[in-house]
Design an enzyme around this catalytic site. Sequence first.
Site, PDB file in Angstrom:
ATOM      1  N   THR A  19      36.957  46.588  33.357  1.00 35.10           N
ATOM      2  CA  THR A  19      35.863  46.141  32.488  1.00 35.10           C
ATOM      3  C   THR A  19      35.563  44.644  32.583  1.00 35.10           C
ATOM      4  O   THR A  19      34.886  44.095  31.723  1.00 35.10           O
ATOM      5  CB  THR A  19      36.178  46.481  31.013  1.00 35.10           C
ATOM      6  OG1 THR A  19      37.394  45.808  30.626  1.00 35.10           O
ATOM      7  CG2 THR A  19      36.330  47.978  30.816  1.00 35.10           C
ATOM      8  N   TRP A  20      36.054  43.985  33.625  1.00 34.24           N
ATOM      9  CA  TRP A  20      35.784  42.556  33.764  1.00 34.24           C
ATOM     10  C   TRP A  20      34.275  42.331  33.862  1.00 34.24           C
ATOM     11  O   TRP A  20      33.569  43.032  34.581  1.00 34.24           O
ATOM     12  CB  TRP A  20      36.486  42.007  35.006  1.00 34.24           C
ATOM     13  CG  TRP A  20      36.433  40.509  35.094  1.00 34.24           C
ATOM     14  CD1 TRP A  20      36.525  39.614  34.073  1.00 34.24           C
ATOM     15  CD2 TRP A  20      36.274  39.733  36.285  1.00 34.24           C
ATOM     16  NE1 TRP A  20      36.447  38.328  34.541  1.00 34.24           N
ATOM     17  CE2 TRP A  20      36.285  38.363  35.896  1.00 34.24           C
ATOM     18  CE3 TRP A  20      36.135  40.045  37.631  1.00 34.24           C
ATOM     19  CZ2 TRP A  20      36.161  37.323  36.815  1.00 34.24           C
ATOM     20  CZ3 TRP A  20      36.010  39.015  38.540  1.00 34.24           C
ATOM     21  CH2 TRP A  20      36.025  37.671  38.138  1.00 34.24           C
ATOM     22  N   ASP A  48      41.077  49.609  31.540  1.00 37.17           N
ATOM     23  CA  ASP A  48      41.745  48.307  31.602  1.00 37.17           C
ATOM     24  C   ASP A  48      40.803  47.214  31.115  1.00 37.17           C
ATOM     25  O   ASP A  48      39.667  47.113  31.566  1.00 37.17           O
ATOM     26  CB  ASP A  48      42.167  48.029  33.052  1.00 37.17           C
ATOM     27  CG  ASP A  48      42.722  46.621  33.224  1.00 37.17           C
ATOM     28  OD1 ASP A  48      43.834  46.376  32.738  1.00 37.17           O
ATOM     29  OD2 ASP A  48      42.036  45.777  33.835  1.00 37.17           O
ATOM     30  N   TYR A  53      38.259  38.800  28.862  1.00 32.72           N
ATOM     31  CA  TYR A  53      36.974  39.315  29.334  1.00 32.72           C
ATOM     32  C   TYR A  53      35.903  39.137  28.262  1.00 32.72           C
ATOM     33  O   TYR A  53      35.868  39.850  27.263  1.00 32.72           O
ATOM     34  CB  TYR A  53      37.089  40.787  29.707  1.00 32.72           C
ATOM     35  CG  TYR A  53      38.058  41.090  30.828  1.00 32.72           C
ATOM     36  CD1 TYR A  53      38.639  40.080  31.595  1.00 32.72           C
ATOM     37  CD2 TYR A  53      38.404  42.400  31.130  1.00 32.72           C
ATOM     38  CE1 TYR A  53      39.520  40.369  32.617  1.00 32.72           C
ATOM     39  CE2 TYR A  53      39.288  42.705  32.155  1.00 32.72           C
ATOM     40  CZ  TYR A  53      39.843  41.683  32.898  1.00 32.72           C
ATOM     41  OH  TYR A  53      40.721  41.976  33.911  1.00 32.72           O
ATOM     42  N   GLN A 163      49.990  44.105  37.894  1.00 28.17           N
ATOM     43  CA  GLN A 163      48.609  44.260  38.327  1.00 28.17           C
ATOM     44  C   GLN A 163      48.245  43.086  39.228  1.00 28.17           C
ATOM     45  O   GLN A 163      48.328  41.926  38.817  1.00 28.17           O
ATOM     46  CB  GLN A 163      47.664  44.305  37.115  1.00 28.17           C
ATOM     47  CG  GLN A 163      46.217  44.538  37.525  1.00 28.17           C
ATOM     48  CD  GLN A 163      45.266  44.544  36.349  1.00 28.17           C
ATOM     49  OE1 GLN A 163      44.386  43.691  36.260  1.00 28.17           O
ATOM     50  NE2 GLN A 163      45.420  45.488  35.445  1.00 28.17           N
ATOM     51  N   TYR A 191      43.745  45.522  41.043  1.00 28.36           N
ATOM     52  CA  TYR A 191      42.441  45.132  40.520  1.00 28.36           C
ATOM     53  C   TYR A 191      41.573  44.679  41.692  1.00 28.36           C
ATOM     54  O   TYR A 191      42.085  44.323  42.760  1.00 28.36           O
ATOM     55  CB  TYR A 191      42.540  44.064  39.427  1.00 28.36           C
ATOM     56  CG  TYR A 191      42.915  42.655  39.833  1.00 28.36           C
ATOM     57  CD1 TYR A 191      41.979  41.770  40.364  1.00 28.36           C
ATOM     58  CD2 TYR A 191      44.208  42.172  39.624  1.00 28.36           C
ATOM     59  CE1 TYR A 191      42.306  40.457  40.698  1.00 28.36           C
ATOM     60  CE2 TYR A 191      44.547  40.859  39.947  1.00 28.36           C
ATOM     61  CZ  TYR A 191      43.593  40.013  40.484  1.00 28.36           C
ATOM     62  OH  TYR A 191      43.928  38.714  40.811  1.00 28.36           O
ATOM     63  N   LEU A 194      37.673  47.238  45.327  1.00 28.81           N
ATOM     64  CA  LEU A 194      36.499  47.391  46.182  1.00 28.81           C
ATOM     65  C   LEU A 194      36.010  46.054  46.744  1.00 28.81           C
ATOM     66  O   LEU A 194      34.937  45.980  47.326  1.00 28.81           O
ATOM     67  CB  LEU A 194      35.370  48.102  45.420  1.00 28.81           C
ATOM     68  CG  LEU A 194      35.713  49.544  45.028  1.00 28.81           C
ATOM     69  CD1 LEU A 194      34.565  50.164  44.243  1.00 28.81           C
ATOM     70  CD2 LEU A 194      36.026  50.382  46.264  1.00 28.81           C
ATOM     71  N   ARG A 196      35.523  41.796  46.092  1.00 29.35           N
ATOM     72  CA  ARG A 196      34.415  41.007  45.557  1.00 29.35           C
ATOM     73  C   ARG A 196      33.789  40.095  46.615  1.00 29.35           C
ATOM     74  O   ARG A 196      32.633  39.726  46.513  1.00 29.35           O
ATOM     75  CB  ARG A 196      34.907  40.148  44.381  1.00 29.35           C
ATOM     76  CG  ARG A 196      35.184  40.958  43.131  1.00 29.35           C
ATOM     77  CD  ARG A 196      35.658  40.070  41.998  1.00 29.35           C
ATOM     78  NE  ARG A 196      34.677  39.081  41.587  1.00 29.35           N
ATOM     79  CZ  ARG A 196      33.715  39.303  40.698  1.00 29.35           C
ATOM     80  NH1 ARG A 196      33.588  40.503  40.148  1.00 29.35           N
ATOM     81  NH2 ARG A 196      32.878  38.343  40.355  1.00 29.35           N
TER      82      ARG A 196
END
Length: 282
Positions: A19-20, A48, A53, A163, A191, A194, A196
């Site tokens: 949910t960042w 998470d 955040y 993590q 984390y 995919l 960034r």
Amino acid sequence: MKTVRLNDGTIIPALGQGTWEMGEDPVKHDQELEALRYGIEHGMTLIDTAEMYGEGKAEQLVGEAIRGYDRSKLYLGSKVYPWNAGRDHIFTSCEQSLKRLGTDYLDLYLLHWRGDVPLRETVSCMEELVKKGLIHHWGVSNFDVSDMEDLMAAGGEGCVTDQVLYHLGSRGVEYDLVPWLKGHDMLTMSYSPLVRTVELRKRIVTHPAVKKVAADHHMTETQVMLAFLIHDPTVFAVPKASTIEHVKMNCAVLDVELSESEYALLSDVFPVPDHKVELDMF
């Protein structure tokens, strides 16, 4: 559906929802809310978040999203700032996270990264939170092997996971950290699975090997990236997905099983470093 098992036998999905940067834009509120709820309803019951955040806004969004669902079937995790991880602040931080989430307990509470508070003090506080029933499990984030060894020296045997930034294009943790965690009966939590970094992500998804595996399984190249990570039964990941379409793609990976030859092919073209590298993070 692929799952992982914590050292006390607790079973959770191998893919959850990160949910960042969510909950910060009012224009995206309904879209993000629907995405989280779709994920819950399709097996991604691990969510998470962190007090960092949006300074609590992501937790508030998650709290709204989980309202009305059976709490016992969810696995909620949040993280505490390093400077709040001591006896003076951690209990208040935890209670504020619980209030924003609208729940009585966290399933997982992580130290977001290592700070100046002595690890022994943080460990003691985490164990106290467990005894109080405010959290069920605790762990750390962005800890390398030396940090984990310091944690063990501080009485941190109750840690269940670390993590870290980990994906097909960043496998340095497999050189020493992942084996260390396995040896101590802890899971690796990924984390940013995919990627960034736009250039690196493009290099991965356009690689012929990734494209071949994707075509053979009738899935996208980004789904291959997730399937590669959770091929290891001690690894789980929390990709962020702020749209239903993105969540659908992530959910589908829970039913994908790469063959050993496919895993080896991907591993060969994006290999584990043959030497110790600095822990990747952002």
